[in-house]
Scaffold this motif. Structure first.
Motif, mmCIF file in Angstrom:
data_model
loop_
_atom_site.group_PDB
_atom_site.id
_atom_site.type_symbol
_atom_site.label_atom_id
_atom_site.label_comp_id
_atom_site.label_asym_id
_atom_site.label_seq_id
_atom_site.Cartn_x
_atom_site.Cartn_y
_atom_site.Cartn_z
ATOM 1 N N ALA A 29 0.830 -1.209 0.000
ATOM 2 C CA ALA A 29 0.000 0.000 0.000
ATOM 3 C C ALA A 29 0.864 1.258 0.000
ATOM 4 C CB ALA A 29 -0.924 -0.004 1.220
ATOM 5 N N ALA A 30 1.953 1.237 0.761
ATOM 6 C CA ALA A 30 2.870 2.382 0.777
ATOM 7 C C ALA A 30 3.486 2.606 -0.594
ATOM 8 C CB ALA A 30 3.962 2.156 1.824
ATOM 9 N N VAL A 32 2.076 1.864 -3.467
ATOM 10 C CA VAL A 32 1.024 2.437 -4.322
ATOM 11 C C VAL A 32 0.883 3.934 -4.059
ATOM 12 C CG1 VAL A 32 -1.442 2.444 -4.809
ATOM 13 C CG2 VAL A 32 -0.244 0.276 -4.542
ATOM 14 N N VAL A 33 0.820 4.309 -2.788
ATOM 15 C CA VAL A 33 0.669 5.722 -2.432
ATOM 16 C C VAL A 33 1.864 6.533 -2.938
ATOM 17 C CG1 VAL A 33 0.537 7.355 -0.516
ATOM 18 C CG2 VAL A 33 -0.785 5.235 -0.443
ATOM 19 N N GLY A 34 3.068 5.991 -2.762
ATOM 20 C CA GLY A 34 4.257 6.694 -3.242
ATOM 21 C C GLY A 34 4.237 6.890 -4.750
ATOM 22 N N THR A 35 3.818 5.856 -5.478
ATOM 23 C CA THR A 35 3.731 5.970 -6.935
ATOM 24 C C THR A 35 2.696 7.004 -7.349
ATOM 25 O OG1 THR A 35 4.331 3.635 -7.151
ATOM 26 C CG2 THR A 35 3.361 4.689 -9.074
ATOM 27 N N LEU A 36 1.570 7.008 -6.651
ATOM 28 C CA LEU A 36 0.504 7.956 -6.974
ATOM 29 C C LEU A 36 0.937 9.396 -6.737
ATOM 30 C CD1 LEU A 36 -2.484 8.230 -7.843
ATOM 31 C CD2 LEU A 36 -3.088 8.103 -5.422
ATOM 32 N N LEU A 37 1.688 9.623 -5.656
ATOM 33 C CA LEU A 37 2.083 10.986 -5.305
ATOM 34 C C LEU A 37 3.257 11.508 -6.122
ATOM 35 C CD1 LEU A 37 1.780 10.858 -1.399
ATOM 36 C CD2 LEU A 37 0.139 11.766 -3.053
ATOM 37 N N VAL A 190 -4.145 4.126 -11.042
ATOM 38 C CA VAL A 190 -3.027 5.076 -10.947
ATOM 39 C C VAL A 190 -2.658 5.600 -12.338
ATOM 40 C CG1 VAL A 190 -0.576 5.310 -10.379
ATOM 41 C CG2 VAL A 190 -2.099 4.087 -8.823
#
Length: 336
Positions: A29-30, A32-37, A190
């Motif tokens: 999950a981290a 995914v969030v890093g890629t999105l941001l 994403v």
């Protein structure tokens, strides 16, 4: 209740399994969030800004080259002359092709180009988790005496161990397939939000599906390997100790020895390269200290290509050796 259902229930209900599975999901999950941001949607404005930035750097490089040429001419016959070429014409301006606007584009997530890297990350994280779960699943029973009690109830030793392995692989496989499907869907979102899904033809999707299948096989192999090592050593720590020893001694130590011995294709002796070859279909290694002369292209380094078939053969051989040894030794070993 059948032995298989009992082992499946024990695998799912174990607190260690739940904690480790949740930990793996948290890491994913981290990611995914890093890629999105760190990515963004690229539109005409971003392309125009990148082209302008590339052209600005090109013009600055032209001015700097002109200044260097003038300084070179002015320095001829002075004590500054050694700082410049003897022939000032050797100071040539750069080509505009050297300043590609793509290099100035903001980070954007291309599903076709970048998703395979995300699958490598998924496979690596789940494989490590599956290895530890597999080792703990059987290792805890050996160290606690649970295996001895179970074999008193079910004296068929190989059948008991094989059923445990089957329950482990079924559980790990189901978890990996579900997570892989969700992983694909999440990164499609994403790509839609902060990237692109262009180029996803039927052939591209087929390649993605085959990559995910190889990732599932790698995770299952890691679980079986941890199970086999822990069963041989009758303790979870044995599997983990063997792994640490393999990484520290056989990887870092072996790599150092091979470098000193100037052995060709050192990477071929290291585990990560074989895992990469399995997932990425092939890995091409180059030995830059050798020369394979070509009349048209000059001196080229020797190459070695490791294919996914070769990596799969090595993986299968290791599994047969470890799991086969665990199945063989339980036939006659003292269980107390």
């Amino acid at each position: 209740m059948s032995l298989y259902r009992a082992e499946t229930r024990r695998l799912v209900k174990r607190r260690f399994t739940k904690v480790l599975a949740i930990g793996c999901l948290a890491v994913l999950a981290a990611l995914v969030v890093g890629t999105l941001l760190t990515n963004q949607k690229v539109g005409p404005e971003a392309v125009a800004a990148a082209r302008a930035h590339a052209d600005e750097d090109y013009q600055n490089a032209l001015r700097e080259t002109e200044q260097q040429q003038q300084a070179c001419v002015a320095a001829q016959g002075t004590d500054q002359a050694p700082n410049f070429p003897a022939n000032c014409a050797e100071i040539t301006p750069p080509n505009q092709e050297d300043f590609k606007y793509e290099w100035y584009m903001p980070a954007t997530f291309s599903f076709r180009t970048n998703f395979p890297e995300m699958m490598f990350a998924l496979a690596g994280i789940l494989a490590m988790g599956a290895f530890v779960i597999g080792a703990s699943f059987v290792g805890a029973e050996w160290s606690s005496g649970g295996m001895m009690n179970l074999l008193l109830w079910r004296p068929q030793r190989q059948r008991v161990l094989g059923t445990k392995l089957a329950a482990l692989l079924a559980g790990v496989g189901a978890f990996t397939v579900v997570v892989s499907a969700v992983w694909t869907g999440v990164f499609l979102v994403v790509a839609e939000l902060n990237g692109s899904t262009e180029g996803m033809t039927s052939g591209a999707w087929q390649s993605i599906m085959l990559l995910e299948l190889r990732a599932v096989v790698l995770v299952l192999a890691a679980a079986a390997l941890g199970f086999g090592l822990a069963s041989l050593g009758r303790h979870t720590a044995v599997a983990l100790g063997v792994t640490v020893g393999a990484i520290v001694v056989l990887q870092f130590g072996l790599a150092t020895v091979l470098v000193l011995a100037r052995v060709k294709f050192i990477e071929a002796y290291l585990i990560p390269v074989w895992a990469q070859a399995w997932l990425d279909k092939q890995v091409r290694l180059e030995d830059y200290e050798s020369c394979d002369f070509s009349a048209t292209r000059g001196c080229l380094p020797d190459t070695l290509t490791i294919t996914w078939q070769m990596a799969g053969g090595v993986l299968a051989a290791v599994l047969v050796l470890v799991v086969g040894a665990a199945m063989w030794t339980i036939r006659s070993r003292d269980i107390t």
